[in-house]
Write a protein that holds these residues in place. Structure first.
Motif, PDB file in Angstrom:
ATOM      1  N   TRP A 145       0.808  -1.216   0.000  1.00  0.00           N
ATOM      2  CA  TRP A 145       0.000   0.000   0.000  1.00  0.00           C
ATOM      3  C   TRP A 145       0.844   1.270   0.000  1.00  0.00           C
ATOM      4  O   TRP A 145       0.567   2.212  -0.753  1.00  0.00           O
ATOM      5  N   ILE A 146       1.878   1.314   0.833  1.00  0.00           N
ATOM      6  CA  ILE A 146       2.735   2.499   0.875  1.00  0.00           C
ATOM      7  C   ILE A 146       3.377   2.777  -0.490  1.00  0.00           C
ATOM      8  O   ILE A 146       3.360   3.925  -0.968  1.00  0.00           O
ATOM      9  N   PRO A 147       3.939   1.756  -1.202  1.00  0.00           N
ATOM     10  CA  PRO A 147       4.468   2.025  -2.549  1.00  0.00           C
ATOM     11  C   PRO A 147       3.410   2.531  -3.528  1.00  0.00           C
ATOM     12  O   PRO A 147       3.694   3.400  -4.359  1.00  0.00           O
ATOM     13  N   ILE A 148       2.177   1.999  -3.437  1.00  0.00           N
ATOM     14  CA  ILE A 148       1.100   2.460  -4.323  1.00  0.00           C
ATOM     15  C   ILE A 148       0.803   3.935  -4.049  1.00  0.00           C
ATOM     16  O   ILE A 148       0.680   4.748  -4.973  1.00  0.00           O
ATOM     17  N   GLU A 149       0.683   4.287  -2.764  1.00  0.00           N
ATOM     18  CA  GLU A 149       0.423   5.688  -2.400  1.00  0.00           C
ATOM     19  C   GLU A 149       1.579   6.592  -2.826  1.00  0.00           C
ATOM     20  O   GLU A 149       1.367   7.711  -3.293  1.00  0.00           O
ATOM     21  N   THR A 150       2.801   6.115  -2.648  1.00  0.00           N
ATOM     22  CA  THR A 150       3.969   6.912  -3.023  1.00  0.00           C
ATOM     23  C   THR A 150       3.963   7.211  -4.517  1.00  0.00           C
ATOM     24  O   THR A 150       4.335   8.310  -4.955  1.00  0.00           O
ATOM     25  N   LEU A 151       3.520   6.243  -5.306  1.00  0.00           N
ATOM     26  CA  LEU A 151       3.472   6.416  -6.761  1.00  0.00           C
ATOM     27  C   LEU A 151       2.386   7.396  -7.190  1.00  0.00           C
ATOM     28  O   LEU A 151       2.601   8.202  -8.108  1.00  0.00           O
ATOM     29  N   LEU A 152       1.233   7.352  -6.531  1.00  0.00           N
ATOM     30  CA  LEU A 152       0.050   8.029  -7.071  1.00  0.00           C
ATOM     31  C   LEU A 152      -0.551   9.117  -6.184  1.00  0.00           C
ATOM     32  O   LEU A 152      -1.373   9.901  -6.667  1.00  0.00           O
ATOM     33  N   ARG A 153      -0.181   9.149  -4.915  1.00  0.00           N
ATOM     34  CA  ARG A 153      -0.798  10.142  -4.030  1.00  0.00           C
ATOM     35  C   ARG A 153       0.198  11.249  -3.727  1.00  0.00           C
ATOM     36  O   ARG A 153       1.105  11.078  -2.929  1.00  0.00           O
ATOM     37  N   ARG A 154       0.017  12.384  -4.386  1.00  0.00           N
ATOM     38  CA  ARG A 154       0.919  13.510  -4.194  1.00  0.00           C
ATOM     39  C   ARG A 154       0.128  14.753  -3.779  1.00  0.00           C
ATOM     40  O   ARG A 154      -1.070  14.842  -4.014  1.00  0.00           O
ATOM     41  N   ASN A 155       0.827  15.691  -3.147  1.00  0.00           N
ATOM     42  CA  ASN A 155       0.203  16.934  -2.679  1.00  0.00           C
ATOM     43  C   ASN A 155      -0.973  16.672  -1.738  1.00  0.00           C
ATOM     44  O   ASN A 155      -1.955  17.412  -1.722  1.00  0.00           O
ATOM     45  N   ASN A 156      -0.860  15.567  -0.978  1.00  0.00           N
ATOM     46  CA  ASN A 156      -1.862  15.241   0.039  1.00  0.00           C
ATOM     47  C   ASN A 156      -3.273  15.142  -0.559  1.00  0.00           C
ATOM     48  O   ASN A 156      -4.263  15.505   0.076  1.00  0.00           O
ATOM     49  N   SER A 157      -3.363  14.674  -1.799  1.00  0.00           N
ATOM     50  CA  SER A 157      -4.663  14.538  -2.471  1.00  0.00           C
ATOM     51  C   SER A 157      -4.888  13.091  -2.896  1.00  0.00           C
ATOM     52  O   SER A 157      -3.964  12.421  -3.366  1.00  0.00           O
ATOM     53  N   ASN A 158      -6.134  12.635  -2.722  1.00  0.00           N
ATOM     54  CA  ASN A 158      -6.502  11.270  -3.119  1.00  0.00           C
ATOM     55  C   ASN A 158      -7.003  11.193  -4.557  1.00  0.00           C
ATOM     56  O   ASN A 158      -7.352  10.099  -5.021  1.00  0.00           O
ATOM     57  N   ASN A 159      -7.052  12.327  -5.249  1.00  0.00           N
ATOM     58  CA  ASN A 159      -7.706  12.362  -6.560  1.00  0.00           C
ATOM     59  C   ASN A 159      -7.103  11.366  -7.551  1.00  0.00           C
ATOM     60  O   ASN A 159      -7.834  10.578  -8.169  1.00  0.00           O
ATOM     61  N   ASP A 160      -5.776  11.409  -7.739  1.00  0.00           N
ATOM     62  CA  ASP A 160      -5.130  10.512  -8.707  1.00  0.00           C
ATOM     63  C   ASP A 160      -5.265   9.054  -8.288  1.00  0.00           C
ATOM     64  O   ASP A 160      -5.431   8.166  -9.129  1.00  0.00           O
ATOM     65  N   LEU A 161      -5.189   8.799  -6.992  1.00  0.00           N
ATOM     66  CA  LEU A 161      -5.332   7.442  -6.475  1.00  0.00           C
ATOM     67  C   LEU A 161      -6.740   6.925  -6.737  1.00  0.00           C
ATOM     68  O   LEU A 161      -6.937   5.781  -7.171  1.00  0.00           O
ATOM     69  N   ASP A 162      -7.741   7.771  -6.489  1.00  0.00           N
ATOM     70  CA  ASP A 162      -9.134   7.385  -6.751  1.00  0.00           C
ATOM     71  C   ASP A 162      -9.361   7.129  -8.235  1.00  0.00           C
ATOM     72  O   ASP A 162     -10.039   6.162  -8.621  1.00  0.00           O
ATOM     73  N   GLN A 163      -8.790   7.986  -9.092  1.00  0.00           N
ATOM     74  CA  GLN A 163      -8.942   7.797 -10.530  1.00  0.00           C
ATOM     75  C   GLN A 163      -8.257   6.508 -10.992  1.00  0.00           C
ATOM     76  O   GLN A 163      -8.753   5.816 -11.885  1.00  0.00           O
ATOM     77  N   PHE A 164      -7.137   6.201 -10.381  1.00  0.00           N
ATOM     78  CA  PHE A 164      -6.438   4.958 -10.725  1.00  0.00           C
ATOM     79  C   PHE A 164      -7.334   3.746 -10.484  1.00  0.00           C
ATOM     80  O   PHE A 164      -7.432   2.842 -11.340  1.00  0.00           O
ATOM     81  N   PHE A 165      -7.988   3.687  -9.329  1.00  0.00           N
ATOM     82  CA  PHE A 165      -8.840   2.536  -9.020  1.00  0.00           C
ATOM     83  C   PHE A 165      -9.993   2.428 -10.023  1.00  0.00           C
ATOM     84  O   PHE A 165     -10.354   1.324 -10.441  1.00  0.00           O
ATOM     85  N   ARG A 166     -10.542   3.556 -10.432  1.00  0.00           N
ATOM     86  CA  ARG A 166     -11.627   3.523 -11.426  1.00  0.00           C
ATOM     87  C   ARG A 166     -11.101   3.021 -12.771  1.00  0.00           C
ATOM     88  O   ARG A 166     -11.712   2.146 -13.409  1.00  0.00           O
ATOM     89  N   GLN A 167      -9.954   3.548 -13.207  1.00  0.00           N
ATOM     90  CA  GLN A 167      -9.386   3.129 -14.486  1.00  0.00           C
ATOM     91  C   GLN A 167      -8.959   1.657 -14.445  1.00  0.00           C
ATOM     92  O   GLN A 167      -9.120   0.925 -15.427  1.00  0.00           O
TER      93      GLN A 167
END
Length: 311
Positions: free
Chosen positions: A82-104
């Motif tokens: 989980w930490i590597p996934i967040e490190t890759l996709l969660r930047r600027n303390n925002s979940n937006n890119d991470l949420d979009q990743f799960f949808r895609q």
């Protein structure tokens, strides 16, 4: 990680004029609630029930809790995956890119469009149907997250210059609808089902398709559905993978109506008469392509602005 977030938040509050005394007073009003569960209670079900009555968590929050909450190996899974996934996709303390990743990711796996509000439930459904374990699901998510990160941050991607250029152009165009299809293609490349030349050719085709549509100002409404189903429809005939690029090319050029590729004459007319200036990212891509051509010394794109050009 929570400590760093709290520290950063408190620092921003103090900078905005809130005193440390006011922050301390607020913290003293916090309450911690403990819920004792019986052996037969499912903690995930309890968590979902509580979440439904308060401020809704994001899809990534819900999926993280689903995969980690009741696993006996929680700490190891959290640190390894989980930490590597967040490190890759969660930047600027925002979940937006991470949420979009799960949808895609889910669109890729299910080859169908998925509404934002159904992402969590579709993930749970996929988890059960695929007979994932918590670890196998996280392992696969980590693999796809590495690919998806290259779409978001092309300059950091570990691919050749040409592939990074195409990814950069797609990002500039804001055409994220093609990402579920590209997740399929990049996964095939990673699994050595296709070579670098084929990957580059497919990227060129998709980029050209989207640029031609943008030049002609064709509505993007149909693209979600097109790219959700594209991979499954092209390769429903297994032999098509032997002619990977050719099969995708043939399918796209066979499209009619809202999904067809604009003809040369239509593109030429649009270049002459359409108000392309309104789409400055598209203008930047086109002008840089004219400027650079096949030159090995590329014009740097940083800090460039689009200005009027004399006829």
């Amino acid at each position: 990680m929570n400590y760093q977030v709290a520290k950063k938040t408190f620092a921003s509050w103090i900078k905005s004029g809130i005193t440390p005394f006011e922050i301390l007073n607020a913290l003293r009003k916090l309450q911690v609630v403990g819920i004792n569960l019986d052996q037969e209670d499912d903690p995930q079900v309890i968590f979902e029930s509580i979440n439904s009555t308060g401020v809704a968590l994001t899809n990534s929050d819900l999926i993280r809790n689903f995969l980690l909450m009741d696993d006996h190996n929680q700490d190891q899974l959290f640190d390894t995956y989980w930490i590597p996934i967040e490190t890759l996709l969660r930047r600027n303390n925002s979940n937006n890119d991470l949420d979009q990743f799960f949808r895609q990711y889910l669109i890729t796996k299910k080859n169908s469009t998925i509404m934002e509000r159904k992402v969590y439930f579709e993930f749970v459904d996929l988890f059960k149907k695929q007979r994932f374990t918590h670890e196998s699901a996280l392992q696969e998510l980590k693999t796809y997250a590495k690919i998806y990160a290259s779409f978001l941050y092309p300059d950091e991607a570990k691919y050749n210059d040409q592939i990074r250029d195409y990814l950069r152009e797609l990002k500039q165009l804001g055409q994220t609808t093609c990402y579920p299809f590209l997740l399929h293609v990049f996964k095939d490349f990673q699994d050595q089902r296709i070579d670098e030349k084929t990957l580059t050719s497919v990227l060129s085709l998709i980029t050209t398709y989207l640029i031609r549509r943008s030049i002609c100002n064709v509505s993007t409404n149909s693209l979600n559905t097109l790219f959700a189903y594209l991979y499954a429809r092209v390769f429903k005939v297994a032999q098509n993978k032997e002619k990977y690029y050719e099969a995708i090319n043939k399918y796209l050029f066979s499209q009619k109506g809202k999904n067809e590729i604009p003809a040369d004459e239509v593109v030429k007319y649009a270049l002459k008469h359409s108000n392309l200036y309104q789409n400055q990212e598209l203008c930047r891509i086109l002008l840089l392509d004219v400027e650079n051509g096949d030159s090995k010394e590329k014009l740097a794109t940083q800090n460039l602005t689009i200005e009027h050009i004399m006829p």
